[in-house]
Write an enzyme that holds these catalytic residues in place. Structure first.
Site, PDB file in Angstrom:
ATOM      1  N   GLU A  58      23.911  -6.991   9.935  1.00  0.00           N
ATOM      2  CA  GLU A  58      24.298  -7.435   8.597  1.00  0.00           C
ATOM      3  C   GLU A  58      24.513  -6.197   7.734  1.00  0.00           C
ATOM      4  OE1 GLU A  58      21.623 -10.086   6.648  1.00  0.00           O
ATOM      5  OE2 GLU A  58      21.639 -11.546   8.276  1.00  0.00           O
ATOM      6  N   ASP A  69      17.914 -10.235  -4.416  1.00  0.00           N
ATOM      7  CA  ASP A  69      17.279  -9.141  -3.697  1.00  0.00           C
ATOM      8  C   ASP A  69      16.121  -8.546  -4.482  1.00  0.00           C
ATOM      9  OD1 ASP A  69      19.000  -9.019  -1.372  1.00  0.00           O
ATOM     10  OD2 ASP A  69      20.573  -8.393  -2.756  1.00  0.00           O
ATOM     11  N   TYR A 184      20.502 -19.005   8.536  1.00  0.00           N
ATOM     12  CA  TYR A 184      19.554 -17.968   8.113  1.00  0.00           C
ATOM     13  C   TYR A 184      18.431 -18.668   7.356  1.00  0.00           C
ATOM     14  CZ  TYR A 184      18.164 -13.421   6.019  1.00  0.00           C
ATOM     15  OH  TYR A 184      17.490 -12.285   5.624  1.00  0.00           O
TER      16      TYR A 184
END
Length: 287
Positions: A58, A69, A184
């Site tokens: 990734e 994040d 994911y």
């Protein structure tokens, strides 16, 4: 929707997970931000990842406001942007990587804004041309699939969706509807790198997701060590490691924030350890 609903052509992601299933082992999925700490070093690390044990790569597209994040990856985005990294340069990095490696799957992970500015149609054509296999765009919900997801699938790219601990059985079908490549699973609630996942809860969540899809399920967020990777890999088809690798890179930088002679090795040494952990896992059936 089945894995093959969008045509018979399999992507490198499909092929890699199928091959690993035949081998009876999970995948190690590594994440690093493109251009961190500079384009040349970032490309050198990218090229070294498969030999170190990365099965899927990734690449984070740096963005000025990476809201999903944590501080570690936010800082990596800032370093990359400061060094002049752009979406166009990220695509060129993939093109350069493909000169020597045409098998390792590459997923671009990021936010919609840089793609929107680049132009969706142009971006998808360029991404496909340089050898990108899939996309993870964290700020586009299923309700906006016409923006990028459906065009990406039509272009032959996997569109990988995130499921979280708060994605219940009512919401899960919408999340999975146009997902391809793999699912994911975000093992913790919150931002990247902010906590340690609970292996038992993760195993139950993966089993629940698998009742809704035949796609592989990779688990990420909060994985820092080979032992954690080994434990999580027992129930998942892959383990994603990002913040720990980004932190290893950061710790290797000089006082000026620039790469040192040990930067590439700092990242690849950790990948070697993580790969050993993942490969040491034995799948256990979870009901």
């Amino acid at each position: 929707m089945s894995l093959f609903s969008w045509g018979s052509a399999k992507t490198r992601i499909d092929q890699r997970f199928a091959a690993l299933k035949q081998e009876g082992r999970p995948a190690l999925v590594t994440f690093l931000t493109a251009g961190d700490p500079d384009t040349a070093t970032s490309l050198a690390i990218l090229r070294a990842l498969p030999a170190a044990g990365a099965d899927v790569i990734e690449i984070g597209v740096p963005f000025s406001d990476p809201m999903a994040d944590g501080p570690t990856i936010q800082a990596s985005s800032q370093r990359a942007l400061k060094a002049g990294q752009t979406l166009k340069k990220t695509l060129e990095m993939v093109r350069s990587f493909r000169h020597a490696d045409n098998k390792t799957p590459i997923v671009l992970m990021g936010y919609y804004n840089p793609i929107y500015v680049y132009g969706v149609e142009r971006f998808l054509a360029d991404a496909k041309a340089v050898g990108v296999d899939g996309l993870i765009v964290v700020d586009l919900p299923p309700e906006e699939d016409t923006e990028l997801c459906l065009p990406a699938l039509k272009a032959g790219l996997n569109f990988i969706r995130l499921a979280t601990p708060t994605t219940d059985d009512k919401r899960l079908p919408a999340v999975l509807a146009n997902t391809s490549g793999f699912v994911y699973y975000v093992s913790i609630t919150g931002i990247t790198g902010s906590a340690t996942p609970d292996a038992g809860r993760v195993a139950s969540a993966v089993a629940r997701i698998k009742r809704h899809t035949k796609l592989p399920v990779a688990v990420g967020f909060g994985v820092r060590s080979a032992e954690q990777a080994r434990v999580l890999a027992q129930a998942a088809d892959g383990v994603v490691v990002g913040s720990a690798l980004v932190e290893a890179l950061r710790a290797s930088l000089g006082p000026d924030g620039k790469a040192t002679a040990g930067t590439i090795k700092a990242v690849t040494d950790l990948v070697v350890q993580l790969a050993a952990g993942v490969r040491g896992a034995r799948h256990v059936a979870v009901e």
